[in-house]
Design a protein around this motif. Structure first.
Motif, PDB file in Angstrom:
ATOM      1  N   LYS A 609     -32.312 -99.342  42.375  1.00 56.64           N
ATOM      2  CA  LYS A 609     -32.740 -97.982  42.074  1.00 56.64           C
ATOM      3  C   LYS A 609     -32.868 -97.813  40.558  1.00 56.64           C
ATOM      4  CE  LYS A 609     -30.300 -96.050  46.086  1.00 56.64           C
ATOM      5  NZ  LYS A 609     -29.222 -95.118  46.534  1.00 56.64           N
ATOM      6  N   PRO A 610     -33.736 -96.904  40.104  1.00 54.31           N
ATOM      7  CA  PRO A 610     -33.895 -96.688  38.653  1.00 54.31           C
ATOM      8  C   PRO A 610     -32.605 -96.225  37.986  1.00 54.31           C
ATOM      9  CG  PRO A 610     -35.728 -95.728  39.843  1.00 54.31           C
ATOM     10  CD  PRO A 610     -34.720 -96.136  40.873  1.00 54.31           C
ATOM     11  N   PHE A 611     -31.807 -95.457  38.702  1.00 53.10           N
ATOM     12  CA  PHE A 611     -30.495 -95.070  38.186  1.00 53.10           C
ATOM     13  C   PHE A 611     -29.513 -95.115  39.345  1.00 53.10           C
ATOM     14  CE2 PHE A 611     -27.043 -92.282  36.951  1.00 53.10           C
ATOM     15  CZ  PHE A 611     -26.830 -92.659  35.631  1.00 53.10           C
ATOM     16  N   ASP A 612     -28.458 -95.875  39.163  1.00 56.58           N
ATOM     17  CA  ASP A 612     -27.498 -96.078  40.251  1.00 56.58           C
ATOM     18  C   ASP A 612     -26.092 -95.889  39.700  1.00 56.58           C
ATOM     19  OD1 ASP A 612     -26.003 -96.823  42.410  1.00 56.58           O
ATOM     20  OD2 ASP A 612     -27.119 -98.665  42.832  1.00 56.58           O
ATOM     21  N   SER A 613     -25.504 -94.718  39.956  1.00 55.23           N
ATOM     22  CA  SER A 613     -24.179 -94.400  39.423  1.00 55.23           C
ATOM     23  C   SER A 613     -23.074 -95.229  40.066  1.00 55.23           C
ATOM     24  CB  SER A 613     -23.883 -92.907  39.631  1.00 55.23           C
ATOM     25  OG  SER A 613     -23.957 -92.573  41.005  1.00 55.23           O
ATOM     26  N   SER A 614     -23.378 -95.909  41.180  1.00 62.41           N
ATOM     27  CA  SER A 614     -22.348 -96.712  41.845  1.00 62.41           C
ATOM     28  C   SER A 614     -22.117 -98.045  41.143  1.00 62.41           C
ATOM     29  CB  SER A 614     -22.743 -96.958  43.305  1.00 62.41           C
ATOM     30  OG  SER A 614     -23.897 -97.781  43.386  1.00 62.41           O
TER      31      SER A 614
END
Length: 714
Positions: A609-614
């Motif tokens: 994903k372009p941004f993945d907080s996990s």
């Protein structure tokens, strides 16, 4: 002495051997040979193409049937009347020396391929089974002189794409099922002599043809209305089978040339000037009389205006301010609407939703924003509504229709939720399935709802194989909905990021195909549409996949035409797709679209994903994590989506990464235009030398190692 004789004999033998290969072998350019091999496979390897070979590398030297060469390059492909079937493949765009392509009188079907030789002078696709519409890539073949696509099954309206085809002298689109109005860019066909449009379903008037230098025009058996322009009455005109208006024609708009043919003495065989004079004698008023009347009206108007201004100058400044605020604004809107009404529906023109401000990174003119002040808009709403342009070539649905088709917008039919509202699956009584976007009131507030039909009109003019087609709309009871074609395989985001036991991983060739198709959609918006359209919301969730896994960019044009688009997109600013300059300035540009497209390519490459907080802090931002590794082949192979299981050509992977690196550069001026991105991806496809199975008929099943594991051609 013997030594010198031996040296001389050796020299003669070397010369003979040196000449022999070039005289016997054709030494066909490898690019042309590769393209013809793909064409042969796409045509189902027909036996009637004698000497053609799926592995042949010398069409010129081996005299392949229908192939003409000059030196090492193929210059003509003439396969007319051979009973061929299949399609035209995907590599013809690499054949830069081909000037004549004739595949008429066959059984070739499907869509007309986007990839056509770029320097054609003659293109004959007549009497086949081609469907859908004319690809806009033809608009870029500026050398084209003869275009014949008659006797096929084309159905789509004509794209407004003829502005650069000034060399075209013959255009034959007859015996299809094409609909809609004639595009405004027809007026740019300054070299046209013969135009055949008969036996279609074209509508509207033929006024756009009035000033063309035509000798022959056939518009029989369509649905044209209005009056036949006087300029076309002195040529070989065939017009039966339409609903022409009777009675005297209205006067032409100001600036219309007189009804005389230009430069016709060489071909008419008669005296066109006499015909022109006879028309003038039949008219009730001569040119001098009309001019006199106009001058008289202008003089009287000037005198009246003088006294009005003189009286107003005596009034107080407060009175003047009050008067200026009342009549001038409605008059300004009326003039704008009148200008819009004179323009045909097939061309994009700047409106209140013009994107040029975003493109130029300058604040828009004061008048453009002033027209949307709430108080001012309420005064002018009746004028806007009255002059609002009707949507073109799309169906008007009722709320009841859409409620029935969506089960009263049941959550079970919810396909997704975007920046402007929710999208539902709609199945109608005839079995047709469409997608319905229900626009949030926050994206289109009440005071702007009057312009919804203008938005529909603009969006309905976007026609491209890789753009989701708008097919209808609904505007009732304060509700505003858009109806789009439905794509059964959902979004690219779903395929890459949502685990599903029924979804198999996208193979490498499918990923390249999706990137190329999306790039072509953006190239169309940026470089074909006029004015250019900034999409503003490029992301994998807005790339829909059809049954063949071809991409279709959704929400195209909507963000540019809806005034509150930037506010609606604020929530997406931290999603990882947004270019750095947009986050700082809030201004979306063509180059910010390029950046977002580069992020989508990164998704295709890595599966992330372009941004993945996990993920760990260093890996949360895909661009920040991946960019330093794009030119390191060892690191690159570790970044690749594990779902590919190593089944990809390494060189193809490296070239794909090179394109990404260009697109996601921090400084927007260093990012390439989309036309260059398309060229780079086309070259990647050509070099990869993909098999027909994996490119022409992707089914997203697990690939066989023999198809994808090999190295591509350097």
């Amino acid at each position: 002495m013997n030594w010198r004789w031996r040296e001389l004999i050796s020299l003669i033998l070397l010369c003979i051997l040196g000449w022999k290969p070039s005289s016997i072998q054709g030494a066909t350019d490898p690019t042309d040979a590769s393209a013809l091999r793909v064409l042969y496979s796409s045509l189902n390897s027909p036996s009637q193409l004698t000497k053609w070979n799926a592995n042949g590398d010398d069409p010129c030297g081996q005299s392949w049937k229908g192939i003409t060469c000059s030196g090492t390059r193929v210059t003509e492909i003439n396969l007319s009347g051979l009973g061929l079937s299949g399609s035209l493949g995907y590599q013809l765009a690499s054949m830069a020396s081909v000037t004549n392509l004739d595949v008429s009188n066959n059984n070739i079907g499907g869509e007309i391929v986007y990839q056509l030789p770029p320097n054609l002078k003659r293109l004959n696709l007549a009497r086949n089974n081609f469907n859908k519409g004319i690809p806009y890539s033809i608009s870029l073949i500026t050398s084209l002189q003869y275009l014949n696509i008659s006797h096929n099954q084309l159905q789509n309206p004509l794209i407004d794409m003829f502005g650069q085809l000034t060399s075209l002298f013959t255009l034959d689109l007859s015996f299809n099922a094409m609909s809609g109005n004639l595009p405004q860019s027809f007026s740019s066909l300054s070299g046209i002599s013969t135009m055949n449009l008969q036996n279609n379903q074209f509508t509207g008037t033929i006024d756009v043809l009035a000033t063309l230098p035509l000798d022959n025009l056939n518009v029989e058996n369509n649905r044209f209305t209005g009056w036949i322009p006087n300029q076309l009455k002195n040529i070989n005109l065939r017009k039966d089978g339409n609903s022409w208006s009777s009675g005297p024609a209205p006067p032409p708009p100001p600036g219309t040339p007189p009804a005389t043919r230009r430069n016709r003495s060489h071909s008419s065989g008669g005296s066109p000037s006499n015909g022109g004079s006879s028309e003038g004698q039949k008219s009730g008023l001569g040119g001098g009389a009309i001019a006199g009347i106009i001058i008289s009206v202008l003089v009287v108007g000037a005198v009246v205006a003088f006294f009005i201004v003189k009286r107003r100058s005596k009034r107080s400044s407060s009175d003047i301010e009050r008067l200026d605020n009342q009549p001038l604004q409605p008059l300004k809107m009326t003039a704008t609407q009148e200008m819009k009404s004179e323009e045909t529906s097939s061309t994009f023109y700047p409106t209140a939703f013009d994107t040029s401000a975003a493109i130029n990174l300058k604040p828009p003119p004061i008048d453009r924003h002033k027209s949307f002040d709430e108080d001012d808009f309420s005064k002018r709403a009746p004028v806007v509504k009255k002059a609002s342009a009707a949507p073109i070539n799309v169906k008007a649905y009722s709320i009841a229709d859409l409620q029935m088709a969506t089960g009263s917008f049941n959550v079970e039919n919810l396909l997704g939720e975007g920046s402007f509202g929710r999208v539902y699956r709609a199945e109608f009584d005839n079995g047709k399935v469409l997608a319905v976007k229900k626009i949030n009131s926050s994206a289109l507030p009440r005071e702007l709802a009057e312009d919804f039909t203008d938005i529909v009109s603009q969006v309905s003019q976007l026609h491209h194989p890789n753009i989701t087609e708008l097919v209808g709309y609904c505007s009732e009871h304060g509700q505003h909905l858009l109806v789009y074609e439905f794509h059964k395989n959902g979004s690219l985001y779903d395929f890459l990021h949502l685990s599903d036991e029924y979804n198999r991983p996208l193979i490498w060739n499918s990923r390249i195909k999706i990137a190329l198709g999306t790039a072509r959609a953006l190239e169309y918006l940026h470089e074909v549409c006029s004015p250019s359209i900034v999409h503003r919301n490029i992301k994998s969730a807005n790339i829909l996949l059809d049954a063949e896994f071809s991409p279709h960019l959704s929400d195209s044009g909507l963000e540019s035409f809806v005034p509150n688009a930037d506010q609606a997109l604020d929530d997406d600013a931290s999603s990882g797709y947004t270019a750095p300059e947009v986050a700082m300035s809030g201004q979306y540009t063509l180059k910010s679209d390029v950046y977002s497209f580069g992020v989508v390519m990164l998704e295709l490459l890595t599966g992330r994903k372009p941004f993945d907080s996990s993920r760990s802090r260093m890996e949360q931002s895909l661009v920040r994590w991946a960019t330093p590794q794009l030119h390191d082949i060892d690191a690159l192979t570790k970044m690749v989506d594990p779902e590919l299981k190593g089944l990809y050509p390494v060189k193809s992977l490296s070239r794909f990464a090179d394109v990404i690196a260009l697109c996601v550069q921090t400084e927007p001026e260093f990012r390439p235009p989309m036309s260059e991105v398309v060229e780079a991806l086309v070259r990647l496809v050509q070099r990869a030398n993909m098999s027909k199975r994996t490119v022409g008929n992707d089914n997203a099943t697990s690939p066989r190692g023999g198809e994808m594991g090999g190295e591509d051609t350097p």
